[in-house]
Design an enzyme around this catalytic site. Structure first.
Site, PDB file in Angstrom:
ATOM      1  N   CYS A  77       0.689  -1.144  -0.356  1.00  0.00           N
ATOM      2  CA  CYS A  77      -0.180  -0.201   0.147  1.00  0.00           C
ATOM      3  C   CYS A  77       0.867   1.305   0.169  1.00  0.00           C
ATOM      4  O   CYS A  77       1.919   1.270   1.167  1.00  0.00           O
ATOM      5  CB  CYS A  77      -1.079   0.184   1.286  1.00  0.00           C
ATOM      6  SG  CYS A  77      -1.936   1.547   1.596  1.00  0.00           S
ATOM      7  N   CYS A 186      -0.987   3.426  -6.655  1.00  0.00           N
ATOM      8  CA  CYS A 186      -2.025   3.235  -5.686  1.00  0.00           C
ATOM      9  C   CYS A 186      -1.736   2.134  -6.296  1.00  0.00           C
ATOM     10  O   CYS A 186      -2.295   1.505  -7.289  1.00  0.00           O
ATOM     11  CB  CYS A 186      -3.441   3.017  -5.727  1.00  0.00           C
ATOM     12  SG  CYS A 186      -4.608   2.936  -4.851  1.00  0.00           S
TER      13      CYS A 186
HETATM   14  N1  DGL Z   1      -4.031   0.223  -2.005  1.00  0.00           N
HETATM   15  C1  DGL Z   1      -3.638   1.671  -1.572  1.00  0.00           C
HETATM   16  C2  DGL Z   1      -2.634   2.507  -1.701  1.00  0.00           C
HETATM   17  O1  DGL Z   1      -2.100   1.784  -2.558  1.00  0.00           O
HETATM   18  C3  DGL Z   1      -4.207   2.489  -1.151  1.00  0.00           C
HETATM   19  C4  DGL Z   1      -6.313   2.851  -0.956  1.00  0.00           C
HETATM   20  C5  DGL Z   1      -6.396   3.443  -0.090  1.00  0.00           C
HETATM   21  O2  DGL Z   1      -7.170   3.882  -0.135  1.00  0.00           O
HETATM   22  O3  DGL Z   1      -6.950   2.306   1.559  1.00  0.00           O
HETATM   23  O4  DGL Z   1      -1.803   3.616  -1.554  1.00  0.00           O
END
Ligand code: DGL
Length: 262
Positions: A77, A186
């Site tokens: 993430c 993301c």
């Molecule tokens: N998948 C997460 C990232 O890579 C973010 C998604 C969220 O906002 O929770 O930033």
């Protein structure tokens, strides 16, 4: 508890299904490993919350995996990495690998046009990304594109039409004919590559940071002699899913997204 066994699983977490795009790369490249994937869906989204709070929930998510005896942790993430990677490394005595928007590879690929970095508002406003931006903004024209609401749309498993409509709104003020690359900052956005390509145009390259993260994990495990031993373990890519959210909904969704990506 021994966290340092080479046969122990690797822990991977995200706020939801986004990190499954990283997990899929891990399973493909390191198929002898076992994985525990945590979708911290009770606290999602991360990318629109304030940094102190996201630091706290990221440490908590890392702790859940650490307590399961993982030998290494992948923070799949970008948002959690931005605010908590140092704290996680300080708190847990196992290797911790994070994510960052693949701006460096995008600049190195060259191209005659601007680089658009799609990411959460949190990732784009944090110091980590700003340092990266200033490192490369003399070499390339970089456009930061915060995508509030996009992870929720992806997790709602909206169809192509709805996602393309959202993206058209997002891209409407960008010089679409003058873009060279879109960086997926993301992990959720890897699942809508086709839709992004439809809106940005077929000539625009789309890159993510997943390969870099997988390579870094492999190098780290190798240097610490922590890779699963080839002789003992059959290729399995065995994955256990955990969630802080509604198990009945989230776990089948994680399994579906993993199947789609393999
Ligand atoms: N998948 C997460 C990232 O890579 C973010 C998604 C969220 O906002 O929770 O930033």
């Amino acid at each position: 508890m021994d966290n340092h066994q080479n046969t122990s699983p690797i822990g991977v977490f995200d706020s939801g299904v986004g990190g499954i795009s990283v997990l899929a790369e891990l399973v493909k490249n390191l198929p002898r490993e076992k994985y525990i994937y945590l979708a911290d869906s009770a606290n999602a989204p991360y990318g629109t919350k304030d940094c102190e709070y996201v630091r706290e929930i990221s440490l908590n998510a890392a702790g859940i995996l650490y307590d399961r005896g993982v030998k290494a942790l992948v923070v799949a993430c970008n948002s959690a990495t931005s605010v908590a990677i140092n704290n996680i490394r300080e708190q847990f005595d196992i290797p911790v690998i994070g994510m960052e928007p693949a701006l460096k590879p995008a600049v190195e690929m060259g191209g005659n046009g601007a680089i658009v970095v799609m990411a959460t508002p949190l990732t784009l406003k944090e110091e980590k990304f700003n340092n990266l931006f200033h490192k490369f903004n003399l070499e390339a024209s970089i456009i930061s594109l915060p995508c509030e609401g996009l992870m929720e749309l992806i997790e709602s498993e909206a169809g192509m039409t709805d996602i393309v409509r959202y993206l058209k709104g997002l891209f409407q003020n960008l010089p679409v004919n003058q873009l060279s690359t879109v960086v997926l900052g993301c992990t959720h956005y890897c699942f809508i590559r086709n839709e992004i390509s439809t809106v940005a145009g077929p000539a625009v390259k789309i890159i993510d940071g997943n390969t870099g993260t997988v390579r870094q994990l492999e190098r780290t495990l190798n240097s610490l002699n922590l890779l699963a031993p080839p002789g003992k373990s059959k290729p399995s890519g065995q994955v256990e899913f955990l969630t802080t959210g509604d198990r009945e909904r989230i776990i089948p969704m994680c399994e579906r997204f993993l199947q789609k990506s393999l």
